[in-house]
Design a protein around this motif. Structure first.
Motif, PDB file in Angstrom:
ATOM      1  N   ALA A  95      -4.153   2.924  13.321  1.00  0.00           N
ATOM      2  CA  ALA A  95      -4.012   4.127  12.507  1.00  0.00           C
ATOM      3  C   ALA A  95      -2.612   4.276  11.918  1.00  0.00           C
ATOM      4  O   ALA A  95      -2.459   4.675  10.767  1.00  0.00           O
ATOM      5  CB  ALA A  95      -4.356   5.359  13.342  1.00  0.00           C
ATOM      6  N   LEU A  96      -1.600   3.947  12.704  1.00  0.00           N
ATOM      7  CA  LEU A  96      -0.223   4.214  12.284  1.00  0.00           C
ATOM      8  C   LEU A  96       0.506   2.994  11.739  1.00  0.00           C
ATOM      9  O   LEU A  96       1.433   3.135  10.935  1.00  0.00           O
ATOM     10  CB  LEU A  96       0.579   4.802  13.450  1.00  0.00           C
ATOM     11  CG  LEU A  96       0.049   6.115  14.041  1.00  0.00           C
ATOM     12  CD1 LEU A  96       0.951   6.568  15.181  1.00  0.00           C
ATOM     13  CD2 LEU A  96      -0.065   7.192  12.976  1.00  0.00           C
ATOM     14  N   PHE A  97       0.111   1.789  12.181  1.00  0.00           N
ATOM     15  CA  PHE A  97       0.885   0.599  11.819  1.00  0.00           C
ATOM     16  C   PHE A  97       0.036  -0.524  11.248  1.00  0.00           C
ATOM     17  O   PHE A  97       0.468  -1.680  11.226  1.00  0.00           O
ATOM     18  CB  PHE A  97       1.648   0.076  13.047  1.00  0.00           C
ATOM     19  CG  PHE A  97       2.449   1.141  13.747  1.00  0.00           C
ATOM     20  CD1 PHE A  97       3.593   1.660  13.165  1.00  0.00           C
ATOM     21  CD2 PHE A  97       2.046   1.636  14.973  1.00  0.00           C
ATOM     22  CE1 PHE A  97       4.334   2.646  13.808  1.00  0.00           C
ATOM     23  CE2 PHE A  97       2.775   2.629  15.618  1.00  0.00           C
ATOM     24  CZ  PHE A  97       3.922   3.131  15.038  1.00  0.00           C
ATOM     25  N   ALA A  98      -1.197  -0.205  10.823  1.00  0.00           N
ATOM     26  CA  ALA A  98      -2.065  -1.190  10.180  1.00  0.00           C
ATOM     27  C   ALA A  98      -2.272  -2.436  11.024  1.00  0.00           C
ATOM     28  O   ALA A  98      -2.303  -3.558  10.517  1.00  0.00           O
ATOM     29  CB  ALA A  98      -1.511  -1.569   8.813  1.00  0.00           C
TER      30      ALA A  98
ATOM     31  N   THR B 299       4.358  -4.875  16.028  1.00  0.00           N
ATOM     32  CA  THR B 299       4.457  -3.467  16.421  1.00  0.00           C
ATOM     33  C   THR B 299       3.587  -3.189  17.635  1.00  0.00           C
ATOM     34  O   THR B 299       3.961  -2.416  18.524  1.00  0.00           O
ATOM     35  CB  THR B 299       4.036  -2.557  15.258  1.00  0.00           C
ATOM     36  OG1 THR B 299       4.798  -2.878  14.099  1.00  0.00           O
ATOM     37  CG2 THR B 299       4.230  -1.106  15.613  1.00  0.00           C
ATOM     38  N   PHE B 300       2.427  -3.825  17.679  1.00  0.00           N
ATOM     39  CA  PHE B 300       1.531  -3.653  18.823  1.00  0.00           C
ATOM     40  C   PHE B 300       2.213  -4.117  20.111  1.00  0.00           C
ATOM     41  O   PHE B 300       2.151  -3.440  21.139  1.00  0.00           O
ATOM     42  CB  PHE B 300       0.239  -4.445  18.579  1.00  0.00           C
ATOM     43  CG  PHE B 300      -0.807  -4.211  19.622  1.00  0.00           C
ATOM     44  CD1 PHE B 300      -1.613  -3.089  19.581  1.00  0.00           C
ATOM     45  CD2 PHE B 300      -0.997  -5.118  20.652  1.00  0.00           C
ATOM     46  CE1 PHE B 300      -2.584  -2.865  20.547  1.00  0.00           C
ATOM     47  CE2 PHE B 300      -1.955  -4.909  21.625  1.00  0.00           C
ATOM     48  CZ  PHE B 300      -2.758  -3.783  21.563  1.00  0.00           C
TER      49      PHE B 300
ATOM     50  N   SER C  89     -16.219   4.691  11.572  1.00  0.00           N
ATOM     51  CA  SER C  89     -16.225   5.499  10.343  1.00  0.00           C
ATOM     52  C   SER C  89     -15.571   4.799   9.165  1.00  0.00           C
ATOM     53  O   SER C  89     -15.389   5.409   8.109  1.00  0.00           O
ATOM     54  CB  SER C  89     -15.535   6.841  10.591  1.00  0.00           C
ATOM     55  OG  SER C  89     -14.211   6.652  11.053  1.00  0.00           O
ATOM     56  N   GLY C  90     -15.195   3.519   9.327  1.00  0.00           N
ATOM     57  CA  GLY C  90     -14.687   2.756   8.198  1.00  0.00           C
ATOM     58  C   GLY C  90     -13.206   2.954   7.946  1.00  0.00           C
ATOM     59  O   GLY C  90     -12.488   3.533   8.767  1.00  0.00           O
ATOM     60  N   PRO C  91     -12.707   2.478   6.785  1.00  0.00           N
ATOM     61  CA  PRO C  91     -11.271   2.601   6.456  1.00  0.00           C
ATOM     62  C   PRO C  91     -10.837   4.061   6.355  1.00  0.00           C
ATOM     63  O   PRO C  91     -11.620   4.932   5.986  1.00  0.00           O
ATOM     64  CB  PRO C  91     -11.169   1.895   5.093  1.00  0.00           C
ATOM     65  CG  PRO C  91     -12.385   1.036   5.009  1.00  0.00           C
ATOM     66  CD  PRO C  91     -13.469   1.753   5.764  1.00  0.00           C
ATOM     67  N   HIS C  92      -9.555   4.310   6.704  1.00  0.00           N
ATOM     68  CA  HIS C  92      -9.033   5.667   6.689  1.00  0.00           C
ATOM     69  C   HIS C  92      -7.716   5.723   5.919  1.00  0.00           C
ATOM     70  O   HIS C  92      -6.958   4.754   5.909  1.00  0.00           O
ATOM     71  CB  HIS C  92      -8.812   6.170   8.117  1.00  0.00           C
ATOM     72  CG  HIS C  92      -9.980   5.965   9.021  1.00  0.00           C
ATOM     73  ND1 HIS C  92     -10.079   4.889   9.880  1.00  0.00           N
ATOM     74  CD2 HIS C  92     -11.121   6.680   9.180  1.00  0.00           C
ATOM     75  CE1 HIS C  92     -11.215   4.958  10.551  1.00  0.00           C
ATOM     76  NE2 HIS C  92     -11.871   6.027  10.140  1.00  0.00           N
TER      77      HIS C  92
ATOM     78  N   VAL D 151      -3.363  12.344  11.504  1.00  0.00           N
ATOM     79  CA  VAL D 151      -4.017  13.475  12.172  1.00  0.00           C
ATOM     80  C   VAL D 151      -4.822  12.979  13.364  1.00  0.00           C
ATOM     81  O   VAL D 151      -4.822  13.601  14.447  1.00  0.00           O
ATOM     82  CB  VAL D 151      -4.924  14.231  11.175  1.00  0.00           C
ATOM     83  CG1 VAL D 151      -5.769  15.281  11.901  1.00  0.00           C
ATOM     84  CG2 VAL D 151      -4.086  14.896  10.096  1.00  0.00           C
ATOM     85  N   PHE D 152      -5.527  11.854  13.181  1.00  0.00           N
ATOM     86  CA  PHE D 152      -6.292  11.269  14.280  1.00  0.00           C
ATOM     87  C   PHE D 152      -5.385  10.968  15.475  1.00  0.00           C
ATOM     88  O   PHE D 152      -5.714  11.306  16.626  1.00  0.00           O
ATOM     89  CB  PHE D 152      -6.969   9.972  13.814  1.00  0.00           C
ATOM     90  CG  PHE D 152      -7.338   9.046  14.935  1.00  0.00           C
ATOM     91  CD1 PHE D 152      -8.488   9.277  15.685  1.00  0.00           C
ATOM     92  CD2 PHE D 152      -6.531   7.962  15.265  1.00  0.00           C
ATOM     93  CE1 PHE D 152      -8.822   8.426  16.748  1.00  0.00           C
ATOM     94  CE2 PHE D 152      -6.866   7.115  16.302  1.00  0.00           C
ATOM     95  CZ  PHE D 152      -8.010   7.352  17.049  1.00  0.00           C
TER      96      PHE D 152
END
Length: 386
Positions: free
Chosen positions: A165-168, A173-174, A232-235, A242-243
């Motif tokens: 969500a935050l770092f693609a 980063t992971f 739910s697919g790409p965001h 927010v997630f």
């Protein structure tokens, strides 16, 4: 007047359990290899066999968890947590340095050592929280183990989805998250996680069942929340932020239980003080009667000390190894767990072979369904193991 928490207060015990839940929420890093395995393979120019051997080195680290178990009988919980957090910080920190390009790839055998350290770090965290919480909640061992082990399974999805969500889904980063987040959370848990006397009244035991039910509901809601995000697919950027914020709030929500108990304790203390001042009754000190232990009592004490522990009581490793149950569990894990680890370790390569660019969704979904199995087994076990 501040709110004071006695050392044996249920609020302190539940505060420790919430800290244990947080530790378990970030200690499933051993199952996240697929999220960065392709980056290691490319940077180090590894063959598929060499990559598999790296994953084996990671899993071998868990085999040395026996040392964490032995240490739990001799070291306090904070020391075990610190050992695990520092070992994980070094193991995953070095992998981050390699994947991020800050240092040149290390020799293959050196990388095996650091992956082994990362895998072993989780055994110290798991041992610290499981041993302490089971001792604190002896009457609810099934829900305790189910919730804590469930969050271990869910932690892979938590890490994966937050990074996605935050770092693609950036692998470097992971790995940085794997190095820093457990380190910080374990240092926080050191303050709160302590051994507290178990409940001594039926009312406390009923409250424990109720509160475990609440935490179970929260855990299931978090799992469904993560599942909805995955399917739910790409965001967009804002939606993903927010997630992540809502997910952190959900993970912090079990804090309501110790806060509720602290407030109850505060109200009760004020009420007792007012009653004492209003009555103004002088209380004479009581003389402690000296207890006389006769030969029969001494004999019973010796017999109790020599008695072999039964299932559900504390065992040393040597007492456990003299039981049939231990060897049944040992052989079951030896024969059964490896297949699941082999799949988890190779999810990344299988996804890429099928043409998927981002394989993190497969890692997350496997983690979520594993969570449901873990938490269900912990709850069901209460009907079979008393």
């Amino acid at each position: 007047m501040g709110i004071q928490i006695p050392s044996s207060s249920p609020a302190r015990k539940w505060l420790g359990f919430v800290a244990a839940v947080w530790v378990q929420s970030i200690s499933g890093n051993n199952y996240t290899f697929s999220n960065y395995s392709d980056a290691l393979k490319s940077l180090m120019a590894l063959t598929q066999l060499q990559l598999n051997n790296l994953s084996v080195a990671k899993d071998v680290g868990k085999a040395f968890g026996i040392f964490a178990g032995l240490a739990s009988d001799r070291l306090p919980t904070p020391a075990i947590l610190l050992i695990g957090s520092i070992e994980g910080f070094i193991g995953y920190g070095v992998q981050w340095l390699v994947v991020s390009g800050r240092i040149q790839p290390l020799p293959y055998w050196v990388m095996c050592i650091f992956l082994c350290m990362g895998g072993n770090s989780t055994t110290w965290m798991n041992t610290a929280v499981l041993v302490t919480c089971i001792r604190n909640f002896r009457k609810n061992r099934g829900p305790v183990s189910g919730i804590l082990k469930g969050y271990v399974g869910l932690s892979t999805a938590i890490f994966t989805d937050i990074c996605s969500a935050l770092f693609a889904s950036d692998p470097s980063t992971f790995l940085l998250l794997l190095a820093l987040v457990p380190f910080i959370v374990c240092f926080t848990a050191v303050v709160f996680l302590r051994e507290i006397p178990p409940s001594s009244t039926s009312a406390e035991e009923k409250d424990e069942v109720k509160y475990f039910g609440v935490i179970n509901v929260v855990a299931v809601f978090i799992a469904l929340y993560l599942l909805a995000f995955d399917i739910s697919g790409p965001h967009g950027t804002v939606f993903s932020q927010v997630f992540a914020a809502i997910l952190l709030i959900l993970l912090a929500s079990p804090l309501c239980i110790p806060l509720h108990l602290m407030f109850k304790n505060f109200i009760r203390s004020n009420s007792e003080n007012q009653d004492f001042e209003g009555n103004n009754i002088a209380i004479e000190p009581l003389l402690l009667a000296q207890q006389i232990v006769d030969e029969k009592d001494v004999g019973l004490m010796k017999e109790e000390m020599e008695r072999v522990p039964v299932i559900g009581e504390d065992h040393t490793i040597f007492e456990a190894m003299r039981t049939v149950d231990f060897w049944i569990l040992f052989v079951s894990f030896l024969c059964g767990v490896g297949t699941g680890l082999a799949v988890m370790n190779n999810l990344g390569q299988m996804g890429l072979a099928l043409g998927y660019v981002d394989v993190s969704i497969f890692v997350s979904l496997t983690s979520i369904w594993g969570f449901f199995g873990r938490i269900l087994s912990g709850s069901v076990s209460e009907y079979f193991i008393k």
